[in-house]
Write an enzyme that holds these catalytic residues in place. Sequence first.
Site, short mmCIF file in Angstrom:
data_model
loop_
_atom_site.label_atom_id
_atom_site.label_comp_id
_atom_site.label_asym_id
_atom_site.label_seq_id
_atom_site.Cartn_x
_atom_site.Cartn_y
_atom_site.Cartn_z
N GLY A 1 4.01 -59.11 22.51
CA GLY A 1 3.80 -58.25 21.35
C GLY A 1 2.38 -57.71 21.23
O GLY A 1 2.11 -56.82 20.42
N HIS A 2 1.44 -58.26 22.02
CA HIS A 2 0.04 -57.86 21.87
C HIS A 2 -0.17 -56.37 22.09
O HIS A 2 -0.82 -55.70 21.28
CB HIS A 2 -0.83 -58.67 22.83
CG HIS A 2 -2.30 -58.42 22.68
ND1 HIS A 2 -2.94 -57.31 23.18
CD2 HIS A 2 -3.26 -59.14 22.06
CE1 HIS A 2 -4.23 -57.36 22.88
NE2 HIS A 2 -4.44 -58.46 22.20
N ASP A 3 0.37 -55.87 23.19
CA ASP A 3 0.21 -54.45 23.51
C ASP A 3 1.45 -53.63 23.13
O ASP A 3 1.59 -52.49 23.56
CB ASP A 3 -0.05 -54.27 25.01
CG ASP A 3 -1.40 -54.82 25.43
OD1 ASP A 3 -2.23 -55.13 24.54
OD2 ASP A 3 -1.64 -54.94 26.65
N SER A 4 2.35 -54.27 22.38
CA SER A 4 3.58 -53.57 22.03
C SER A 4 3.85 -53.74 20.55
O SER A 4 3.10 -53.22 19.73
CB SER A 4 4.74 -54.10 22.90
OG SER A 4 4.83 -55.51 22.80
N MET B 1 1.23 -59.45 28.25
CA MET B 1 0.68 -58.75 27.08
C MET B 1 1.66 -57.76 26.45
O MET B 1 1.46 -57.34 25.32
CB MET B 1 -0.60 -58.03 27.48
CG MET B 1 -1.74 -58.97 27.79
SD MET B 1 -2.53 -59.62 26.30
CE MET B 1 -3.73 -58.32 25.99
#
Length: 423
Positions: free
Chosen positions: A237-240, A233
Amino acid sequence: MRSLSIICLTALAAVASVAAQDTTSSTTTSSTSSVSSTSASSTESTSSTDSSSDSSSATSTSTSSAASSSSTGSSSSPVFKRFMQIWLENTDYETATTLPVYQQIAEQGILLNNTYAVTHPSEPNYIAAAAGSNLGITDDAYYNIPANVSSIYDLLEDKGLKWKVYQEDIPSVGYTDFLGHNGSYVRKHDPAIIFDSVGLNQTRAQNVVPATQLASDIAAGLVPDWVFYTPNMTNDGHDSSAEVAGNWLAGFLNTTLSNQTFLQETLVLITFDENETYAKANRVWTLLMGAIPSNLKNTTDPTFYTHYSSLSTVEQNWGLGNLGRGDANKTLANVYDFVAKQINYQNVNIANGSSVSFFNETIDGLMTNKSYNATHQSSASGSASGSGSAPAASGSSTSDASILTTSAVAVSVAGAVFASLIL
Ligand SMILES: *[C@@H]1O[C@H](CO)[C@@H](O)[C@H](O)[C@H]1NC(C)=O
Ligand SMILES: *[C@@H]1O[C@H](CO)[C@@H](O)[C@H](O)[C@H]1NC(C)=O
Ligand SMILES: *[C@@H]1O[C@H](CO)[C@@H](O)[C@H](O)[C@H]1NC(C)=O
Ligand SMILES: *[C@@H]1O[C@H](CO)[C@@H](O)[C@H](O)[C@H]1NC(C)=O
Ligand SMILES: *[C@@H]1O[C@H](CO)[C@@H](O)[C@H](O)[C@H]1NC(C)=O
Ligand SMILES: *[C@@H]1O[C@H](CO)[C@@H](O)[C@H](O)[C@H]1NC(C)=O
Ligand SMILES: *[C@@H]1O[C@H](CO)[C@@H](O)[C@H](O)[C@H]1NC(C)=O
Ligand SMILES: *[C@@H]1O[C@H](CO)[C@@H](O)[C@H](O)[C@H]1NC(C)=O
Ligand SMILES: *[C@@H]1O[C@H](CO)[C@@H](O)[C@H](O)[C@H]1NC(C)=O
Ligand SMILES: *[C@@H]1O[C@H](CO)[C@@H](O)[C@H](O)[C@H]1NC(C)=O
Ligand SMILES: *[C@@H]1O[C@H](CO)[C@@H](O)[C@H](O)[C@H]1NC(C)=O
Ligand SMILES: *[C@@H]1O[C@H](CO)[C@@H](O)[C@H](O)[C@H]1NC(C)=O
């Protein structure tokens, strides 16, 4: 009317087969193998109860079988030996193209600048890339897709092809829970385990593995024919951010994927599950690299593609037939151009995919309004090792029958209305 009666006959046959399976101790076995054994007929029966594509299943099946017979008729050898896709998260096309890291990576491949995700949010896009439809799933919740729903895994195995899904941070092989490593691994980004035909089948679940296996599989020459790679994650790129994902990708290409022998025999697709803003067209930065003609490096391909193109391309490459859903819709599933040219496959010409759809709508289908684990409980009801809450076999067939009848009627009524929304 004709299509309604076909639906009803199929529904009756399906009820009969569900009822028969309920008397055995392995519902999943029988339904999975019936899907796999004859892809032509099982594709039809699956789509008939799949309201996301029902009104069009006859047309799309015949269109695509014509298309696939022309390519298998020429018995051309496959254009590529292996297909691998890597999915990043939630980034708009323009953001990626303006970041230097993606510009640098694009120099190694063919930038597909007219490629669209099929809906929002994440999970239905991953499902669509394996099943040719979001199957009516419109959120990121915990789902069990019934074992009788066909998928790319059936088509591949029917041809004796091998597949694996490499998941970063998945705690163990075949892990089925919603989250792993505190949510660094998420089931919603795993396009195989969500299907009960994989998650509940101990043989197939062996193909859902920790991503750390990829390096050793490459070194040992053991990477299968069809591969899906999901970064964790943070890395996706989802959490970043898109930049973090791009830097991870550059490092991944420089290390794990730097083996030229491997790359020369592997068509690698790098894409994003969806773009960020629902009110904008759902265009995603997408690159083909690896086993591409060398004169096409650092070029742009403006052909209109969607996530279904990754299905149609492998289906055409290996003569797999199709699932009769979005993958068989000529408008939505152009085959990657350089592959299409080599096998004389005729793509449709659409200069700007957002003229077809913004691909931002929710789409109804088989799983619409099902509670998260409803289908799981239903499919487990015939199993000897059921959870104890399984209903009696007779009650179970009755509820299967009523689910089918309801969805068949809903399909016929809603089919025309939703035809333009079917993605
Ligand atoms: C599990 O998957 C394997 C490989 O596809 C297949 O041969 C077998 O029939 C499946 N078993 C069940 C219980 O569905
Ligand atoms: C294919 O998709 C397009 C665009 O969503 C849709 O308008 C058309 O009805 C679909 N065709 C079939 C045969 O399903
Ligand atoms: C989504 O894609 C459209 C069309 O490419 C683009 O205009 C838009 O900027 C993208 N993303 C966002 C976050 O707006
Ligand atoms: C999950 O988070 C807890 C609490 O922060 C931590 O103790 C644990 O080591 C983490 N587990 C993993 C696998 O990262
Ligand atoms: C994601 O993977 C990277 C290694 O590629 C690791 O450094 C990082 O800790 C992982 N992220 C999480 C949240 O576990
Ligand atoms: C490179 O990949 C090939 C094919 O997967 C494999 O046979 C070879 O051992 C790999 N080389 C290294 C140095 O890992
Ligand atoms: C990857 O390798 C290229 C060329 O060797 C180099 O320019 C680039 O900085 C490297 N990127 C990363 C993230 O290591
Ligand atoms: C899709 O985009 C259109 C055009 O911006 C917008 O009117 C519509 O509300 C969006 N649909 C969803 C479900 O966000
Ligand atoms: C890629 O193409 C651009 C122009 O389109 C050019 O400036 C650049 O030097 C090329 N890069 C490589 C590695 O050939
Ligand atoms: C894709 O790039 C080509 C130029 O290489 C351009 O003509 C075309 O308009 C672009 N397509 C889209 C949808 O932006
Ligand atoms: C569905 O089942 C899974 C696995 O048994 C469980 O982890 C999850 O909490 C369930 N979800 C709901 C909404 O019941
Ligand atoms: C597929 O399985 C689901 C869940 O068990 C059931 O509701 C549905 O009727 C089945 N469909 C067919 C075509 O067998």
